[in-house]
Design a protein around this motif. Structure first.
Motif, PDB file in Angstrom:
ATOM      1  N   ALA A  54      44.578 -18.861 158.688  1.00  0.00           N
ATOM      2  CA  ALA A  54      43.839 -20.080 158.475  1.00  0.00           C
ATOM      3  C   ALA A  54      44.391 -20.945 157.396  1.00  0.00           C
ATOM      4  O   ALA A  54      44.592 -22.097 157.619  1.00  0.00           O
ATOM      5  CB  ALA A  54      42.432 -20.040 158.290  1.00  0.00           C
ATOM      6  N   LEU A  55      44.740 -20.278 156.180  1.00  0.00           N
ATOM      7  CA  LEU A  55      45.368 -21.002 155.081  1.00  0.00           C
ATOM      8  C   LEU A  55      46.696 -21.574 155.395  1.00  0.00           C
ATOM      9  O   LEU A  55      47.128 -22.666 155.285  1.00  0.00           O
ATOM     10  CB  LEU A  55      45.097 -20.289 153.874  1.00  0.00           C
ATOM     11  CG  LEU A  55      45.821 -20.936 152.470  1.00  0.00           C
ATOM     12  CD1 LEU A  55      45.010 -22.172 152.332  1.00  0.00           C
ATOM     13  CD2 LEU A  55      45.599 -20.015 151.545  1.00  0.00           C
ATOM     14  N   VAL A  56      47.550 -20.568 155.947  1.00  0.00           N
ATOM     15  CA  VAL A  56      48.977 -21.115 156.384  1.00  0.00           C
ATOM     16  C   VAL A  56      49.096 -22.164 157.245  1.00  0.00           C
ATOM     17  O   VAL A  56      49.739 -22.847 157.428  1.00  0.00           O
ATOM     18  CB  VAL A  56      49.736 -19.852 156.813  1.00  0.00           C
ATOM     19  CG1 VAL A  56      51.099 -19.872 157.331  1.00  0.00           C
ATOM     20  CG2 VAL A  56      49.800 -18.630 155.509  1.00  0.00           C
ATOM     21  N   ASP A  57      48.080 -21.996 158.405  1.00  0.00           N
ATOM     22  CA  ASP A  57      48.103 -23.001 159.372  1.00  0.00           C
ATOM     23  C   ASP A  57      47.766 -24.368 158.589  1.00  0.00           C
ATOM     24  O   ASP A  57      48.342 -25.417 158.806  1.00  0.00           O
ATOM     25  CB  ASP A  57      46.821 -22.778 160.237  1.00  0.00           C
ATOM     26  CG  ASP A  57      47.188 -21.755 161.199  1.00  0.00           C
ATOM     27  OD1 ASP A  57      48.368 -21.604 161.536  1.00  0.00           O
ATOM     28  OD2 ASP A  57      46.292 -21.481 161.928  1.00  0.00           O
ATOM     29  N   ARG A  58      46.716 -24.252 157.612  1.00  0.00           N
ATOM     30  CA  ARG A  58      46.668 -25.500 156.782  1.00  0.00           C
ATOM     31  C   ARG A  58      47.692 -26.069 156.203  1.00  0.00           C
ATOM     32  O   ARG A  58      48.286 -27.211 155.996  1.00  0.00           O
ATOM     33  CB  ARG A  58      45.375 -25.200 155.867  1.00  0.00           C
ATOM     34  CG  ARG A  58      45.079 -26.360 154.876  1.00  0.00           C
ATOM     35  CD  ARG A  58      44.641 -27.627 155.446  1.00  0.00           C
ATOM     36  NE  ARG A  58      44.063 -28.487 154.480  1.00  0.00           N
ATOM     37  CZ  ARG A  58      44.919 -29.413 153.926  1.00  0.00           C
ATOM     38  NH1 ARG A  58      46.099 -29.638 154.130  1.00  0.00           N
ATOM     39  NH2 ARG A  58      44.394 -30.396 152.825  1.00  0.00           N
ATOM     40  N   ILE A  73      50.911 -23.299 143.469  1.00  0.00           N
ATOM     41  CA  ILE A  73      50.524 -22.268 144.468  1.00  0.00           C
ATOM     42  C   ILE A  73      50.495 -23.097 145.761  1.00  0.00           C
ATOM     43  O   ILE A  73      50.098 -24.491 145.652  1.00  0.00           O
ATOM     44  CB  ILE A  73      49.330 -21.606 144.560  1.00  0.00           C
ATOM     45  CG1 ILE A  73      48.032 -22.517 144.193  1.00  0.00           C
ATOM     46  CG2 ILE A  73      49.466 -20.478 143.427  1.00  0.00           C
ATOM     47  CD1 ILE A  73      46.655 -21.802 144.547  1.00  0.00           C
ATOM     48  N   ASP A  74      50.936 -22.680 146.916  1.00  0.00           N
ATOM     49  CA  ASP A  74      50.842 -23.641 148.114  1.00  0.00           C
ATOM     50  C   ASP A  74      49.481 -23.892 148.875  1.00  0.00           C
ATOM     51  O   ASP A  74      49.176 -24.664 149.405  1.00  0.00           O
ATOM     52  CB  ASP A  74      51.740 -23.086 149.180  1.00  0.00           C
ATOM     53  CG  ASP A  74      53.192 -23.111 148.846  1.00  0.00           C
ATOM     54  OD1 ASP A  74      53.471 -24.230 147.884  1.00  0.00           O
ATOM     55  OD2 ASP A  74      53.837 -22.317 149.221  1.00  0.00           O
ATOM     56  N   ARG A 124      55.821 -20.795 148.302  1.00  0.00           N
ATOM     57  CA  ARG A 124      55.436 -19.648 149.090  1.00  0.00           C
ATOM     58  C   ARG A 124      54.641 -18.797 148.165  1.00  0.00           C
ATOM     59  O   ARG A 124      54.652 -17.513 148.779  1.00  0.00           O
ATOM     60  CB  ARG A 124      57.011 -19.071 149.589  1.00  0.00           C
ATOM     61  CG  ARG A 124      57.935 -19.792 150.185  1.00  0.00           C
ATOM     62  CD  ARG A 124      57.451 -20.467 151.660  1.00  0.00           C
ATOM     63  NE  ARG A 124      57.468 -19.417 152.696  1.00  0.00           N
ATOM     64  CZ  ARG A 124      57.192 -19.757 153.930  1.00  0.00           C
ATOM     65  NH1 ARG A 124      56.933 -20.809 154.169  1.00  0.00           N
ATOM     66  NH2 ARG A 124      56.949 -18.682 154.731  1.00  0.00           N
ATOM     67  N   THR A 125      53.748 -19.138 147.593  1.00  0.00           N
ATOM     68  CA  THR A 125      52.732 -18.416 146.970  1.00  0.00           C
ATOM     69  C   THR A 125      51.308 -18.907 147.455  1.00  0.00           C
ATOM     70  O   THR A 125      51.184 -20.091 147.503  1.00  0.00           O
ATOM     71  CB  THR A 125      52.846 -18.535 145.437  1.00  0.00           C
ATOM     72  OG1 THR A 125      54.151 -18.075 145.370  1.00  0.00           O
ATOM     73  CG2 THR A 125      51.986 -17.480 144.637  1.00  0.00           C
TER      74      THR A 125
END
Length: 343
Positions: A302-306, A116-117, A60-61
């Motif tokens: 956008a990054l969280v979608d990915r 990291i995620d 979650r980072t």
């Protein structure tokens, strides 16, 4: 501090069931979920984030590598990224590349080692082998503000070409004809894009851009001072200096004042990347503003979608001209469409 065993005892459940509830496993019944969450609330239990990451393979980072933390534009961008990430349940680790490719690689490597995620990057150059390897390895990544052409990574940025056209048209209306630019590094997309947009806009008005009026900067204040001193030493100095970022504009302002000259009486000044300080200078600086907060928030989404398996999309915002008084304007117009609004 309450433990997971305490939660299990209070809920009358096994530790395994509590763990499945906390990790949102679909096999848990609604009744069990309700009892566990009630016990969590009553006991004030906080799951161990490190232990959870080992179970779920997620931390979650997010990592954020910005080009220059001393640049107010990137400081505002980082703040927007952190706020949006927190709202979505993520933490952010920030690395400052200081416009140096080697430091950029150091931070990318360190962040990847910390599992990291996903990674947000504003590249300092055309892309290092390390970053390209991370992309090929499937690391969730989004470019923000700057990008690497040809690399298949979502990009969240502002398009400044129309705003630069507006600026050149504005300068021409004020009677300026000798326009110079302090360009950013050609290896960065923003550096090359802004000088190309400036040259194209001048051509639309039949104005040349001589080599003597094109100075190479590095998005740092020192280069703004150095290039401006060269402009002022010319037999026919420019009437206007357009700095392609805010730090170079501040350096240009220092150089002008060091010669005992005044803006805009002796030479006009405009900048790309508006910052809060520009309204407090004398005179306030005419600038091109990017919607920095929107950029940061959209990049995180956008990054969280990915990361979470949804298709991410590139996003392009429009920059806009903010007219003040550093180019010889009589007064700011309250009805101008170029007036700044909060992003």
């Amino acid at each position: 501090m309450a433990s997971i065993k305490d939660v299990a005892a209070a809920a009358g459940m096994s530790v395994a069931t509590v763990s499945r509830v906390l990790n949102e496993h679909p096999s848990v019944s609604a009744d069990a979920r309700q009892r566990v969450m009630a016990a969590v609330q009553d006991l004030g239990y906080r799951p161990n984030a490190v232990a959870r990451s080992l179970r779920t393979d997620q931390t979650r980072t997010l990592g954020l590598v910005i080009s220059d933390v001393l640049n107010p534009y990137f400081t505002e961008l980082a703040r927007a990224v952190e706020e949006e990430a927190r709202a979505l349940g993520y933490s952010v680790i920030i690395g400052n590349a200081d416009e140096r490719p080697d430091l950029q690689d150091h931070h990318v490597r360190t962040l990847l080692d910390r599992r990291i995620d996903g990674l947000l990057v504003s590249p300092t150059d055309g892309g290092s082998p390390l970053m390209l390897d991370a992309v090929r390895a499937g690391t969730p990544m989004v470019f923000v503000d700057r990008w690497i052409p040809g690399v298949q990574v979502p990009v969240v940025r502002a398009d400044g070409r129309e705003a630069v056209r507006d600026l050149v048209a504005h300068l021409c209306r004020l009677g300026h004809r000798r326009l110079a630019i302090i360009a950013g590094p050609a290896a960065t997309t923003t550096g090359s894009e802004r000088v190309d947009a400036f040259r194209d806009a001048m051509a639309e008005h039949g104005l040349p851009l001589p080599d003597a009026y094109t100075g190479q900067g590095d998005f740092q204040a020192g280069s703004g001072r150095r290039v401006t001193e060269g402009f002022l030493d010319l037999p026919e100095p420019p009437q206007v200096i357009f700095a392609a970022d805010n730090l170079m504009a501040l350096g240009a302002l220092d150089a002008v004042r060091a010669r005992g000259l005044r803006v805009p009486d002796d030479i006009a000044l405009a900048a790309f990347d508006d910052i809060p300080w520009f309204v407090h200078t004398d005179p306030p600086v005419t600038a091109i503003a990017q919607p920095t907060g929107q950029l940061g928030r959209a990049a995180v989404r956008a990054l969280v979608d990915r990361i979470e398996g949804r298709p991410p999309a590139s996003v392009t915002f429009a920059a806009r001209l903010v007219v003040r008084r550093s180019c010889g304007e009589a007064a700011p117009s309250s009805t101008s469409p170029a007036q700044r609004s909060t992003s």
